[in-house]
Design a protein around this motif. Structure first.
Motif, mmCIF file in Angstrom:
data_model
loop_
_atom_site.group_PDB
_atom_site.id
_atom_site.type_symbol
_atom_site.label_atom_id
_atom_site.label_comp_id
_atom_site.label_asym_id
_atom_site.label_seq_id
_atom_site.Cartn_x
_atom_site.Cartn_y
_atom_site.Cartn_z
ATOM 1 N N VAL A 244 -4.643 2.227 -1.416
ATOM 2 C CA VAL A 244 -3.419 1.478 -1.133
ATOM 3 C C VAL A 244 -2.609 1.317 -2.417
ATOM 4 O O VAL A 244 -3.151 0.939 -3.459
ATOM 5 N N LYS B 167 0.786 -6.465 5.266
ATOM 6 C CA LYS B 167 0.361 -5.830 4.026
ATOM 7 C C LYS B 167 -1.069 -6.198 3.658
ATOM 8 O O LYS B 167 -1.805 -5.384 3.082
ATOM 9 N N LEU C 86 -1.965 4.360 1.919
ATOM 10 C CA LEU C 86 -1.190 3.358 2.657
ATOM 11 C C LEU C 86 -0.293 2.613 1.675
ATOM 12 O O LEU C 86 -0.713 2.285 0.561
ATOM 13 N N LEU D 18 -3.366 -3.897 5.723
ATOM 14 C CA LEU D 18 -3.516 -2.516 5.273
ATOM 15 C C LEU D 18 -4.688 -2.345 4.312
ATOM 16 O O LEU D 18 -5.309 -1.278 4.263
ATOM 17 N N THR E 107 -2.801 7.715 10.698
ATOM 18 C CA THR E 107 -4.137 8.030 10.187
ATOM 19 C C THR E 107 -4.997 8.657 11.268
ATOM 20 O O THR E 107 -5.660 9.683 11.048
ATOM 21 N N HIS F 152 4.366 -1.419 10.402
ATOM 22 C CA HIS F 152 3.479 -1.358 9.238
ATOM 23 C C HIS F 152 2.025 -1.080 9.622
ATOM 24 O O HIS F 152 1.395 -0.182 9.038
ATOM 25 N N SER G 299 1.334 6.839 4.429
ATOM 26 C CA SER G 299 1.929 5.960 5.439
ATOM 27 C C SER G 299 2.845 4.974 4.726
ATOM 28 O O SER G 299 2.408 3.946 4.216
ATOM 29 N N ASN G 300 4.127 5.325 4.690
ATOM 30 C CA ASN G 300 5.095 4.584 3.884
ATOM 31 C C ASN G 300 6.149 3.855 4.713
ATOM 32 O O ASN G 300 6.780 2.915 4.231
ATOM 33 N N ALA H 261 0.483 2.776 10.452
ATOM 34 C CA ALA H 261 -0.586 3.267 9.585
ATOM 35 C C ALA H 261 -1.794 3.719 10.404
ATOM 36 O O ALA H 261 -2.406 4.764 10.119
ATOM 37 N N ALA I 113 -7.562 0.446 5.030
ATOM 38 C CA ALA I 113 -7.907 1.480 4.046
ATOM 39 C C ALA I 113 -9.395 1.474 3.726
ATOM 40 O O ALA I 113 -10.010 2.540 3.550
#
Length: 260
Positions: free
Chosen positions: A182, A159, A139, A162, A122, A114, A89-90, A118, A166
């Motif tokens: 991550v 961020k 991620l 994430l 997922t 973002h 997931s970029n 994600a 994760a």
């Protein structure tokens, strides 16, 4: 460790970090879906990578903030190759404002790409990984998963989020052989970062040179940008690592800008 025959989806992969990760995966023998809003660019990148081999790639249209579009894109990959082994997931953007001036629409847009992106990708991939009894979710975090900077309230919030996502994926996925980790890059010289240089210069009232040397690279050990190749190597490590010994973790790739 290699990715021979592994089926991978990399979002936001028509260019930049995502394209380099896809390239590294194809070099390792993987089948890679270049999932991007810009289908024509994704297909071009996929064709270039397929010519390079030894793996292969396809372009897939995907808006990571749209659940139907995500589900449709993942289904297209499954219909083509039969499953999903690796998700990266970029896809991401950057928007900078002081918090007191941050437009709510911009805040929602950034968090949607973002965090929602994600989550949705997922969620769409996990059933296929669970069915296979193995899989890897990667991620794309940031040094800003660990640290804060002025002007980046939405980005820092996303961020940081994430990391939590994760860890939940890692906890829930362990019984099904699914890992989640991550990647936390520092400043990488991509179009996304290049766009920030004049923006931050305007917002902070300093020169673009100061933005680069003081804001972006001032905390590194060598005044060097992280490269897309650096990030792709970590993405390969996470994708190819064979056991749950490496799950729920984050690796910082930042020339020492942030250490822990």
């Amino acid at each position: 460790m290699n990715l021979n025959g592994k089926i991978c989806i990399v979002t936001g992969a028509a260019r930049g970090i995502g394209a380099e990760i896809a390239k590294r995966y194809v070099q390792s023998g993987a089948k890679v879906a270049i999932a991007d809003l810009a289908l024509e660019s994704a297909e071009k990148t996929a064709a270039d990578l397929t010519r390079m081999g030894p793996g292969e790639a396809i372009g897939v249209a995907m808006n990571v903030t749209d659940e139907a579009a995500v589900n449709g894109g993942v289904q297209a990959v499954v219909d083509t190759w039969g499953g999903v082994d690796v998700l990266v997931s970029n896809a991401g953007i950057q928007i900078v404002h002081e918090l007191q001036d941050f437009p709510y629409d911009d805040w929602k847009k950034l968090l949607s790409i973002h965090l929602n992106g994600a989550f949705l990708t997922t969620k769409a991939c996990l059933p296929y990984m669970y069915k296979a009894g193995s899989g890897t979710v990667i991620l794309m975090g940031s040094v800003h998963s660990k640290e804060a900077s002025p002007l980046k309230a939405a980005y820092v919030t996303a961020k940081h989020g994430l990391l939590g996502l994760a860890r939940v994926i890692a906890k829930e996925g362990a019984a099904h052989g699914v890992r989640a980790n991550v990647i936390c890059p520092g400043f990488v010289k991509t179009p996304l970062v290049e766009k920030q240089i004049p923006e931050q210069a305007r917002e902070l009232g300093i020169s673009e040179e100061e933005v680069v040397n003081r804001i972006m690279l001032g905390g590194t050990v060598d005044k060097e940008f992280t490269t897309v190749e650096d990030v792709a190597e970590i993405a390969h490590l996470f994708a190819a690592f064979p056991t749950n010994a490496l799950t729920g973790q984050s690796i910082i790739v930042s020339h020492g800008w942030f250490m822990e």
